[in-house]
Scaffold this motif. Structure first.
Motif, PDB file in Angstrom:
ATOM      1  N   LEU A 144      -8.375   9.020   0.463  1.00 22.84           N
ATOM      2  CA  LEU A 144      -9.193   9.224   1.598  1.00 22.84           C
ATOM      3  C   LEU A 144      -9.547  10.651   1.992  1.00 22.84           C
ATOM      4  O   LEU A 144     -10.713  11.081   2.414  1.00 22.84           O
ATOM      5  N   GLU A 145      -8.661  11.547   1.800  1.00 20.37           N
ATOM      6  CA  GLU A 145      -8.987  12.988   1.749  1.00 20.37           C
ATOM      7  C   GLU A 145     -10.113  13.485   0.685  1.00 20.37           C
ATOM      8  O   GLU A 145     -11.013  14.356   0.936  1.00 20.37           O
ATOM      9  N   SER A 146      -9.817  12.812  -0.551  1.00 27.46           N
ATOM     10  CA  SER A 146     -10.904  13.354  -1.660  1.00 27.46           C
ATOM     11  C   SER A 146     -12.308  12.592  -1.396  1.00 27.46           C
ATOM     12  O   SER A 146     -13.165  13.327  -1.858  1.00 27.46           O
ATOM     13  N   GLU A 147     -12.433  11.605  -0.906  1.00 30.09           N
ATOM     14  CA  GLU A 147     -13.618  10.656  -0.796  1.00 30.09           C
ATOM     15  C   GLU A 147     -14.320  11.289   0.684  1.00 30.09           C
ATOM     16  O   GLU A 147     -15.479  11.365   0.838  1.00 30.09           O
ATOM     17  N   LEU A 148     -13.690  11.315   1.790  1.00 27.12           N
ATOM     18  CA  LEU A 148     -14.095  11.649   3.118  1.00 27.12           C
ATOM     19  C   LEU A 148     -14.236  13.066   3.553  1.00 27.12           C
ATOM     20  O   LEU A 148     -14.764  13.423   4.390  1.00 27.12           O
ATOM     21  N   GLY A 149     -13.105  13.917   2.810  1.00 23.42           N
ATOM     22  CA  GLY A 149     -13.029  15.140   3.083  1.00 23.42           C
ATOM     23  C   GLY A 149     -12.360  15.531   4.379  1.00 23.42           C
ATOM     24  O   GLY A 149     -12.408  16.390   4.948  1.00 23.42           O
ATOM     25  N   SER A 204      -8.382  14.782   6.558  1.00 31.17           N
ATOM     26  CA  SER A 204      -7.074  14.176   6.549  1.00 31.17           C
ATOM     27  C   SER A 204      -6.740  13.185   7.718  1.00 31.17           C
ATOM     28  O   SER A 204      -7.190  13.422   8.801  1.00 31.17           O
ATOM     29  N   PHE A 205      -5.941  12.156   7.245  1.00 36.65           N
ATOM     30  CA  PHE A 205      -5.559  11.065   8.067  1.00 36.65           C
ATOM     31  C   PHE A 205      -3.886  11.083   8.352  1.00 36.65           C
ATOM     32  O   PHE A 205      -3.355  11.052   7.140  1.00 36.65           O
ATOM     33  N   PRO A 206      -3.342  11.133   9.321  1.00 39.28           N
ATOM     34  CA  PRO A 206      -1.712  11.018   9.371  1.00 39.28           C
ATOM     35  C   PRO A 206      -1.259   9.659   9.277  1.00 39.28           C
ATOM     36  O   PRO A 206      -0.781   8.941  10.096  1.00 39.28           O
ATOM     37  N   LEU A 207      -1.199   9.410   7.988  1.00 36.69           N
ATOM     38  CA  LEU A 207      -0.878   8.003   7.535  1.00 36.69           C
ATOM     39  C   LEU A 207       0.795   7.789   7.679  1.00 36.69           C
ATOM     40  O   LEU A 207       1.199   7.086   7.404  1.00 36.69           O
ATOM     41  N   ASN A 208       1.575   9.088   7.467  1.00 39.11           N
ATOM     42  CA  ASN A 208       2.898   9.010   7.501  1.00 39.11           C
ATOM     43  C   ASN A 208       3.426   8.950   9.305  1.00 39.11           C
ATOM     44  O   ASN A 208       4.464   9.336   9.259  1.00 39.11           O
ATOM     45  N   VAL A 231       0.858  -1.264   0.000  1.00 38.61           N
ATOM     46  CA  VAL A 231      -0.046   0.088  -0.072  1.00 38.61           C
ATOM     47  C   VAL A 231       0.955   1.460   0.080  1.00 38.61           C
ATOM     48  O   VAL A 231       1.722   1.375   0.869  1.00 38.61           O
ATOM     49  N   ASP A 232       0.629   2.014  -0.757  1.00 38.93           N
ATOM     50  CA  ASP A 232       1.164   3.350  -0.909  1.00 38.93           C
ATOM     51  C   ASP A 232       0.549   4.297  -0.079  1.00 38.93           C
ATOM     52  O   ASP A 232      -0.535   4.755  -0.401  1.00 38.93           O
ATOM     53  N   ASN A 233       1.138   5.040   0.819  1.00 39.39           N
ATOM     54  CA  ASN A 233       0.343   5.797   1.913  1.00 39.39           C
ATOM     55  C   ASN A 233       0.056   7.231   1.309  1.00 39.39           C
ATOM     56  O   ASN A 233      -0.944   7.668   1.732  1.00 39.39           O
ATOM     57  N   SER A 234       1.034   7.691   0.693  1.00 37.82           N
ATOM     58  CA  SER A 234       0.622   8.828   0.174  1.00 37.82           C
ATOM     59  C   SER A 234      -0.448   8.893  -0.817  1.00 37.82           C
ATOM     60  O   SER A 234      -1.413   9.859  -1.051  1.00 37.82           O
TER      61      SER A 234
END
Length: 139
Positions: free
Chosen positions: A105-110, A112-116, A96-99
């Motif tokens: 996730l940002e485009s679908e849910l609006g 941001s999640f700290p995946l990094n 899985v590419d986190n970026s």
């Protein structure tokens, strides 16, 4: 002298009325009707301020907020994304590419999640879970 006593009386009456109606019930009327949950510290502090200045109205504010459930955070909300959209985040090697995942996730849910974040704990899925979503394991 008479005007100042009326002003002071009006302020005291207004303060008592706002405390009698309880903070959580005023600020978050959509939270009413909850039975339990995690207590919202902002509402608890506002009720406690009422408790410091006016003991009886402060106790009533706590009682009303607990009785109506307005003192609790709203229940957790869930969101779903179609597995087809998540396939874009899976590379050719099956990782899985986190970026890319974060952008989806940002485009679908609006949100941001700290995946990094280095504290993020990633769990590996099973072959059955991948098959359930129509994904083919590759590695």
């Amino acid at each position: 002298m008479r005007i100042s006593s009326r002003v002071i009386g009006g302020v005291v009456v207004a303060a008592l009325l706002t405390q009698l109606t309880a903070c959580g019930s005023i600020f978050f009327p959509d939270r009413r009707g909850q039975i339990d949950g995690k207590i919202d510290p902002m509402i608890a502090v506002l009720d406690a301020v009422g408790l410091l200045f006016y003991v009886i109205p402060g106790l009533i504010a706590f009682g009303v907020d607990f009785a109506t459930g307005a003192i609790y955070f709203p229940p957790g909300k869930t969101a779903q994304i179609a597995p087809e959209k998540l396939r874009e985040a899976i590379g050719a090697d099956g990782k899985v590419d986190n970026s890319k995942l974060q952008a989806i996730l940002e485009s679908e849910l609006g949100r941001s999640f700290p995946l990094n974040d280095p504290r993020l704990i990633q769990h590996k899925g099973s072959v059955q879970q991948l098959a359930m979503y129509g994904l083919i394991p590759a590695a």
